[in-house]
Design a protein around this motif. Structure first.
Motif, PDB file in Angstrom:
ATOM      1  N   ILE A  12       0.847  -1.183   0.000  1.00 33.29           N
ATOM      2  CA  ILE A  12       0.000   0.000   0.000  1.00 33.29           C
ATOM      3  C   ILE A  12       0.883   1.234   0.000  1.00 33.29           C
ATOM      4  O   ILE A  12       1.809   1.344   0.816  1.00 33.29           O
ATOM      5  CB  ILE A  12      -0.925   0.018   1.237  1.00 33.29           C
ATOM      6  CG1 ILE A  12      -1.854  -1.188   1.211  1.00 33.29           C
ATOM      7  CG2 ILE A  12      -1.714   1.320   1.312  1.00 33.29           C
ATOM      8  CD1 ILE A  12      -2.730  -1.335   2.443  1.00 33.29           C
ATOM      9  N   GLU A  13       0.601   2.160  -0.923  1.00 27.28           N
ATOM     10  CA  GLU A  13       1.327   3.429  -0.950  1.00 27.28           C
ATOM     11  C   GLU A  13       0.570   4.427  -0.089  1.00 27.28           C
ATOM     12  O   GLU A  13      -0.649   4.561  -0.215  1.00 27.28           O
ATOM     13  CB  GLU A  13       1.457   3.943  -2.380  1.00 27.28           C
ATOM     14  CG  GLU A  13       2.328   5.181  -2.467  1.00 27.28           C
ATOM     15  CD  GLU A  13       2.553   5.616  -3.901  1.00 27.28           C
ATOM     16  OE1 GLU A  13       1.574   6.020  -4.561  1.00 27.28           O
ATOM     17  OE2 GLU A  13       3.718   5.564  -4.344  1.00 27.28           O
ATOM     18  N   VAL A  14       1.281   5.103   0.803  1.00 22.98           N
ATOM     19  CA  VAL A  14       0.674   6.083   1.687  1.00 22.98           C
ATOM     20  C   VAL A  14       1.331   7.435   1.461  1.00 22.98           C
ATOM     21  O   VAL A  14       2.389   7.534   0.832  1.00 22.98           O
ATOM     22  CB  VAL A  14       0.809   5.656   3.168  1.00 22.98           C
ATOM     23  CG1 VAL A  14       0.033   4.374   3.435  1.00 22.98           C
ATOM     24  CG2 VAL A  14       2.255   5.486   3.575  1.00 22.98           C
ATOM     25  N   THR A  15       0.702   8.498   1.982  1.00 31.21           N
ATOM     26  CA  THR A  15       1.246   9.850   1.864  1.00 31.21           C
ATOM     27  C   THR A  15       1.511  10.410   3.259  1.00 31.21           C
ATOM     28  O   THR A  15       1.131   9.806   4.262  1.00 31.21           O
ATOM     29  CB  THR A  15       0.261  10.779   1.130  1.00 31.21           C
ATOM     30  OG1 THR A  15      -0.901  10.950   1.946  1.00 31.21           O
ATOM     31  CG2 THR A  15      -0.126  10.218  -0.235  1.00 31.21           C
ATOM     32  N   THR A  44      12.331   5.627   6.888  1.00 25.82           N
ATOM     33  CA  THR A  44      13.021   4.888   5.827  1.00 25.82           C
ATOM     34  C   THR A  44      12.316   4.936   4.476  1.00 25.82           C
ATOM     35  O   THR A  44      12.877   4.540   3.471  1.00 25.82           O
ATOM     36  CB  THR A  44      13.177   3.409   6.218  1.00 25.82           C
ATOM     37  OG1 THR A  44      11.877   2.845   6.360  1.00 25.82           O
ATOM     38  CG2 THR A  44      13.959   3.260   7.507  1.00 25.82           C
ATOM     39  N   GLY A  45      11.052   5.384   4.474  1.00 21.10           N
ATOM     40  CA  GLY A  45      10.296   5.418   3.229  1.00 21.10           C
ATOM     41  C   GLY A  45       9.439   4.185   3.025  1.00 21.10           C
ATOM     42  O   GLY A  45       8.586   4.158   2.142  1.00 21.10           O
ATOM     43  N   GLU A  46       9.671   3.149   3.833  1.00 19.32           N
ATOM     44  CA  GLU A  46       8.828   1.967   3.778  1.00 19.32           C
ATOM     45  C   GLU A  46       8.894   1.214   5.091  1.00 19.32           C
ATOM     46  O   GLU A  46       9.865   1.326   5.844  1.00 19.32           O
ATOM     47  CB  GLU A  46       9.180   1.047   2.603  1.00 19.32           C
ATOM     48  CG  GLU A  46      10.534   0.394   2.686  1.00 19.32           C
ATOM     49  CD  GLU A  46      10.795  -0.519   1.492  1.00 19.32           C
ATOM     50  OE1 GLU A  46      10.320  -0.238   0.384  1.00 19.32           O
ATOM     51  OE2 GLU A  46      11.496  -1.527   1.692  1.00 19.32           O
ATOM     52  N   ALA A  47       7.833   0.467   5.369  1.00 22.86           N
ATOM     53  CA  ALA A  47       7.784  -0.338   6.590  1.00 22.86           C
ATOM     54  C   ALA A  47       6.822  -1.495   6.356  1.00 22.86           C
ATOM     55  O   ALA A  47       5.827  -1.361   5.642  1.00 22.86           O
ATOM     56  CB  ALA A  47       7.318   0.509   7.772  1.00 22.86           C
ATOM     57  N   ARG A  48       7.130  -2.625   6.975  1.00 23.45           N
ATOM     58  CA  ARG A  48       6.301  -3.821   6.838  1.00 23.45           C
ATOM     59  C   ARG A  48       5.621  -4.113   8.171  1.00 23.45           C
ATOM     60  O   ARG A  48       6.254  -4.079   9.221  1.00 23.45           O
ATOM     61  CB  ARG A  48       7.142  -5.017   6.407  1.00 23.45           C
ATOM     62  CG  ARG A  48       6.306  -6.255   6.102  1.00 23.45           C
ATOM     63  CD  ARG A  48       7.122  -7.373   5.499  1.00 23.45           C
ATOM     64  NE  ARG A  48       7.769  -7.024   4.260  1.00 23.45           N
ATOM     65  CZ  ARG A  48       7.202  -7.080   3.059  1.00 23.45           C
ATOM     66  NH1 ARG A  48       5.944  -7.459   2.948  1.00 23.45           N
ATOM     67  NH2 ARG A  48       7.872  -6.768   1.982  1.00 23.45           N
ATOM     68  N   CYS A  49       4.323  -4.413   8.107  1.00 25.60           N
ATOM     69  CA  CYS A  49       3.577  -4.766   9.308  1.00 25.60           C
ATOM     70  C   CYS A  49       4.037  -6.136   9.803  1.00 25.60           C
ATOM     71  O   CYS A  49       4.031  -7.094   9.032  1.00 25.60           O
ATOM     72  CB  CYS A  49       2.073  -4.787   9.018  1.00 25.60           C
ATOM     73  SG  CYS A  49       1.093  -5.338  10.434  1.00 25.60           S
ATOM     74  N   LEU A  55       3.273  -4.335   3.144  1.00 25.92           N
ATOM     75  CA  LEU A  55       4.368  -3.394   2.963  1.00 25.92           C
ATOM     76  C   LEU A  55       3.772  -2.034   2.666  1.00 25.92           C
ATOM     77  O   LEU A  55       3.019  -1.871   1.707  1.00 25.92           O
ATOM     78  CB  LEU A  55       5.278  -3.829   1.818  1.00 25.92           C
ATOM     79  CG  LEU A  55       6.430  -2.871   1.504  1.00 25.92           C
ATOM     80  CD1 LEU A  55       7.410  -2.807   2.677  1.00 25.92           C
ATOM     81  CD2 LEU A  55       7.142  -3.303   0.235  1.00 25.92           C
ATOM     82  N   TYR A  56       4.094  -1.055   3.491  1.00 25.28           N
ATOM     83  CA  TYR A  56       3.651   0.322   3.291  1.00 25.28           C
ATOM     84  C   TYR A  56       4.825   1.111   2.738  1.00 25.28           C
ATOM     85  O   TYR A  56       5.934   1.051   3.262  1.00 25.28           O
ATOM     86  CB  TYR A  56       3.197   0.943   4.611  1.00 25.28           C
ATOM     87  CG  TYR A  56       1.936   0.326   5.146  1.00 25.28           C
ATOM     88  CD1 TYR A  56       0.693   0.826   4.774  1.00 25.28           C
ATOM     89  CD2 TYR A  56       1.979  -0.761   6.006  1.00 25.28           C
ATOM     90  CE1 TYR A  56      -0.477   0.259   5.254  1.00 25.28           C
ATOM     91  CE2 TYR A  56       0.820  -1.334   6.495  1.00 25.28           C
ATOM     92  CZ  TYR A  56      -0.410  -0.810   6.117  1.00 25.28           C
ATOM     93  OH  TYR A  56      -1.568  -1.370   6.589  1.00 25.28           O
ATOM     94  N   THR A  57       4.570   1.854   1.648  1.00 30.22           N
ATOM     95  CA  THR A  57       5.589   2.682   1.023  1.00 30.22           C
ATOM     96  C   THR A  57       5.120   4.119   1.055  1.00 30.22           C
ATOM     97  O   THR A  57       3.993   4.422   0.657  1.00 30.22           O
ATOM     98  CB  THR A  57       5.816   2.243  -0.442  1.00 30.22           C
ATOM     99  OG1 THR A  57       6.132   0.848  -0.460  1.00 30.22           O
ATOM    100  CG2 THR A  57       6.950   3.023  -1.074  1.00 30.22           C
ATOM    101  N   LEU A  58       5.981   5.005   1.526  1.00 34.71           N
ATOM    102  CA  LEU A  58       5.646   6.421   1.619  1.00 34.71           C
ATOM    103  C   LEU A  58       5.898   7.083   0.276  1.00 34.71           C
ATOM    104  O   LEU A  58       7.029   7.060  -0.235  1.00 34.71           O
ATOM    105  CB  LEU A  58       6.478   7.093   2.716  1.00 34.71           C
ATOM    106  CG  LEU A  58       6.197   8.551   2.994  1.00 34.71           C
ATOM    107  CD1 LEU A  58       4.753   8.748   3.454  1.00 34.71           C
ATOM    108  CD2 LEU A  58       7.153   9.087   4.039  1.00 34.71           C
ATOM    109  N   LYS A  59       4.859   7.649  -0.311  1.00 36.77           N
ATOM    110  CA  LYS A  59       4.981   8.328  -1.600  1.00 36.77           C
ATOM    111  C   LYS A  59       5.966   9.484  -1.439  1.00 36.77           C
ATOM    112  O   LYS A  59       5.817  10.301  -0.545  1.00 36.77           O
ATOM    113  CB  LYS A  59       3.618   8.856  -2.042  1.00 36.77           C
ATOM    114  CG  LYS A  59       3.607   9.426  -3.420  1.00 36.77           C
ATOM    115  CD  LYS A  59       2.219   9.790  -3.851  1.00 36.77           C
ATOM    116  CE  LYS A  59       2.227  10.304  -5.280  1.00 36.77           C
ATOM    117  NZ  LYS A  59       0.880  10.579  -5.743  1.00 36.77           N
ATOM    118  N   GLY A  60       6.985   9.504  -2.247  1.00 39.18           N
ATOM    119  CA  GLY A  60       8.006  10.537  -2.167  1.00 39.18           C
ATOM    120  C   GLY A  60       9.195  10.128  -1.305  1.00 39.18           C
ATOM    121  O   GLY A  60      10.166  10.848  -1.221  1.00 39.18           O
TER     122      GLY A  60
END
Length: 68
Positions: A12-15, A44-49, A55-60
């Motif tokens: 999932i991409e998050v902001t 880090t720009g990403e994190a896994r639950c 997997l969550y990825t921070l947009k940008g």
């Protein structure tokens, strides 16, 4: 009312608006599928639950400085 998201998605991409990030997110159908855990995606720009493996990825990417 926003549509609920099925939390079987594995990426999932998050902001920055989603910070502080926790899983499961409030708009997920199974919001109580596991205990809420806050994820340090801003660092880090990403994190896994650790519970469901999403997997969550921070947009940008990672945020520089500041607390979110």
């Amino acid at each position: 009312m926003s549509q609920l998201i099925e939390n079987t998605q594995k990426s999932i991409e998050v902001t920055a608006d989603d910070l502080p990030l926790h899983c499961p997110m409030p708009d997920m159908q199974k919001w109580n599928a596991h205990p809420r855990v806050f994820l340090p995606v801003a660092k880090t720009g990403e994190a896994r639950c650790p519970y469901c493996g999403t997997l969550y990825t921070l947009k940008g990417g990672a945020l520089a400085g500041g607390h979110h």
